[in-house]
Write a protein that holds these residues in place. Sequence first.
Motif, PDB file in Angstrom:
ATOM      1  N   MET A   1     -23.511  24.460  27.784  1.00 52.38           N
ATOM      2  CA  MET A   1     -21.686  24.119  28.431  1.00 52.38           C
ATOM      3  C   MET A   1     -22.515  22.089  28.538  1.00 52.38           C
ATOM      4  SD  MET A   1     -19.664  23.247  32.182  1.00 52.38           S
ATOM      5  CE  MET A   1     -18.829  24.276  31.108  1.00 52.38           C
ATOM      6  N   PRO A   2     -22.188  20.932  27.078  1.00 48.61           N
ATOM      7  CA  PRO A   2     -22.467  19.370  27.702  1.00 48.61           C
ATOM      8  C   PRO A   2     -22.231  19.377  28.739  1.00 48.61           C
ATOM      9  CG  PRO A   2     -21.118  19.752  25.484  1.00 48.61           C
ATOM     10  CD  PRO A   2     -21.135  20.894  26.246  1.00 48.61           C
ATOM     11  N   THR A   3     -23.719  18.634  28.635  1.00 47.06           N
ATOM     12  CA  THR A   3     -23.715  16.850  30.444  1.00 47.06           C
ATOM     13  C   THR A   3     -24.357  15.765  30.364  1.00 47.06           C
ATOM     14  OG1 THR A   3     -24.131  19.819  31.704  1.00 47.06           O
ATOM     15  CG2 THR A   3     -24.555  17.858  32.416  1.00 47.06           C
ATOM     16  N   ILE A   4     -23.011  15.191  31.441  1.00 47.70           N
ATOM     17  CA  ILE A   4     -24.286  14.196  30.952  1.00 47.70           C
ATOM     18  C   ILE A   4     -24.097  13.834  32.293  1.00 47.70           C
ATOM     19  CG2 ILE A   4     -23.280  11.424  30.816  1.00 47.70           C
ATOM     20  CD1 ILE A   4     -20.451  12.865  29.625  1.00 47.70           C
ATOM     21  N   ALA A   5     -26.130  13.579  32.668  1.00 42.59           N
ATOM     22  CA  ALA A   5     -26.135  13.205  33.438  1.00 42.59           C
ATOM     23  C   ALA A   5     -26.657  11.943  33.944  1.00 42.59           C
ATOM     24  CB  ALA A   5     -27.992  14.147  33.224  1.00 42.59           C
ATOM     25  N   LEU A   6     -26.667  11.733  35.694  1.00 38.36           N
ATOM     26  CA  LEU A   6     -26.693  10.543  35.907  1.00 38.36           C
ATOM     27  C   LEU A   6     -28.395   9.559  35.159  1.00 38.36           C
ATOM     28  CD1 LEU A   6     -25.619  11.287  39.855  1.00 38.36           C
ATOM     29  CD2 LEU A   6     -24.155   9.496  38.061  1.00 38.36           C
ATOM     30  N   ASP A   7     -29.078  10.183  35.025  1.00 42.77           N
ATOM     31  CA  ASP A   7     -29.955   9.629  34.404  1.00 42.77           C
ATOM     32  C   ASP A   7     -30.186   9.775  32.963  1.00 42.77           C
ATOM     33  OD1 ASP A   7     -30.467  12.458  33.959  1.00 42.77           O
ATOM     34  OD2 ASP A   7     -31.839  12.372  34.958  1.00 42.77           O
ATOM     35  N   SER A   8     -29.163   9.608  32.640  1.00 43.30           N
ATOM     36  CA  SER A   8     -28.837   9.354  31.247  1.00 43.30           C
ATOM     37  C   SER A   8     -28.684   8.377  30.235  1.00 43.30           C
ATOM     38  CB  SER A   8     -27.337  10.384  29.868  1.00 43.30           C
ATOM     39  OG  SER A   8     -26.687  10.079  30.832  1.00 43.30           O
ATOM     40  N   LEU A   9     -29.255   7.914  28.891  1.00 42.26           N
ATOM     41  CA  LEU A   9     -29.361   6.060  28.504  1.00 42.26           C
ATOM     42  C   LEU A   9     -28.387   5.874  28.925  1.00 42.26           C
ATOM     43  CD1 LEU A   9     -31.014   4.461  27.454  1.00 42.26           C
ATOM     44  CD2 LEU A   9     -30.068   5.119  25.115  1.00 42.26           C
ATOM     45  N   LEU A  31     -22.508  15.252  34.971  1.00 38.36           N
ATOM     46  CA  LEU A  31     -20.840  15.441  34.117  1.00 38.36           C
ATOM     47  C   LEU A  31     -20.937  16.873  33.549  1.00 38.36           C
ATOM     48  CD1 LEU A  31     -17.918  13.327  33.310  1.00 38.36           C
ATOM     49  CD2 LEU A  31     -17.694  15.086  32.325  1.00 38.36           C
ATOM     50  N   ASP A  32     -20.468  18.485  33.365  1.00 41.80           N
ATOM     51  CA  ASP A  32     -20.355  18.468  32.841  1.00 41.80           C
ATOM     52  C   ASP A  32     -18.583  18.824  32.287  1.00 41.80           C
ATOM     53  OD1 ASP A  32     -22.682  19.711  33.555  1.00 41.80           O
ATOM     54  OD2 ASP A  32     -21.577  21.125  35.008  1.00 41.80           O
ATOM     55  N   TYR A  33     -18.739  18.803  30.683  1.00 39.62           N
ATOM     56  CA  TYR A  33     -17.539  19.486  29.984  1.00 39.62           C
ATOM     57  C   TYR A  33     -17.915  20.485  28.832  1.00 39.62           C
ATOM     58  CZ  TYR A  33     -20.272  16.293  26.573  1.00 39.62           C
ATOM     59  OH  TYR A  33     -20.405  15.623  25.670  1.00 39.62           O
ATOM     60  N   SER A 186     -18.319   2.952  25.606  1.00 40.59           N
ATOM     61  CA  SER A 186     -16.704   3.863  26.225  1.00 40.59           C
ATOM     62  C   SER A 186     -16.595   4.563  26.751  1.00 40.59           C
ATOM     63  CB  SER A 186     -16.232   2.777  25.118  1.00 40.59           C
ATOM     64  OG  SER A 186     -16.546   1.508  25.013  1.00 40.59           O
ATOM     65  N   SER A 187     -16.857   6.013  25.951  1.00 43.49           N
ATOM     66  CA  SER A 187     -16.493   6.917  25.793  1.00 43.49           C
ATOM     67  C   SER A 187     -17.236   7.908  27.293  1.00 43.49           C
ATOM     68  CB  SER A 187     -17.013   8.310  24.219  1.00 43.49           C
ATOM     69  OG  SER A 187     -16.280   7.653  23.285  1.00 43.49           O
ATOM     70  N   THR A 188     -18.292   7.065  27.329  1.00 44.05           N
ATOM     71  CA  THR A 188     -18.781   8.222  28.430  1.00 44.05           C
ATOM     72  C   THR A 188     -18.401   7.455  29.711  1.00 44.05           C
ATOM     73  OG1 THR A 188     -20.894   8.443  27.971  1.00 44.05           O
ATOM     74  CG2 THR A 188     -21.308   7.901  30.471  1.00 44.05           C
TER      75      THR A 188
END
Length: 210
Positions: A1-9, A31-33, A186-188
């Motif tokens: 599952m893809p994840t957007i981490a708080l420490d991501s760029l 954020l998992d999605y 913007s997508s994030t």
Amino acid sequence: MPTIALDSLEVEYLAERDFRLCHLMRHVGDLDYTRPDSAFHSLVHSIIEQMLSMKAGRAIKSRLRELCDGDYTPECIAGIPAENIKSCGMSFRKAQSLKTLAEYALANDLESLAELPDEDVYKTLVQLPGIGKWTCDMFLLFYLGRPDILPVEDGALRQAFEWLYGAPIVSKEVQAVVCSLWRPYSSTAVRYLYRALNMQRTPFPERQKK
């Protein structure tokens, strides 16, 4: 599952430029999605959910899966009369749009859209009935994962944005002041606004009381 981490760029970039969004992202956390199974599934999903609640859309998709013995493939949709598809709970126009999409998918490789720039994806898809800018935005955002999509026509995004900022996202002035800060991610920002709305978080209780 893809994840957007708080420490991501992208999250760190947005957090530095927009303090309200920063607060919201910290409340939501990593954020998992999930990604739709295919380009065809993604487009079917969006066509069905146009102008409908998520609950109604899920019910229609469930009936459509049953109609197709478990999976609404292009082959199945193309071979079913539009009236049968309509009986799943959608309008006849949407049923016809799904059939046209299925026929297009059988003759063309929808997955090859991933090789095109955003504008060419728009130009290709809007030629199909039932597909407008909103559906293209959803496809670019949720299936192709393009980084800078801002679907200002989406009702859920409008609701989340106005709740957080106290201003309408459809305003060009507001977009120039706030949304311009999000580029090129913007997508994030949009994904976090959707998630916060779904979670019914209240990082700014004083805003909600007004």
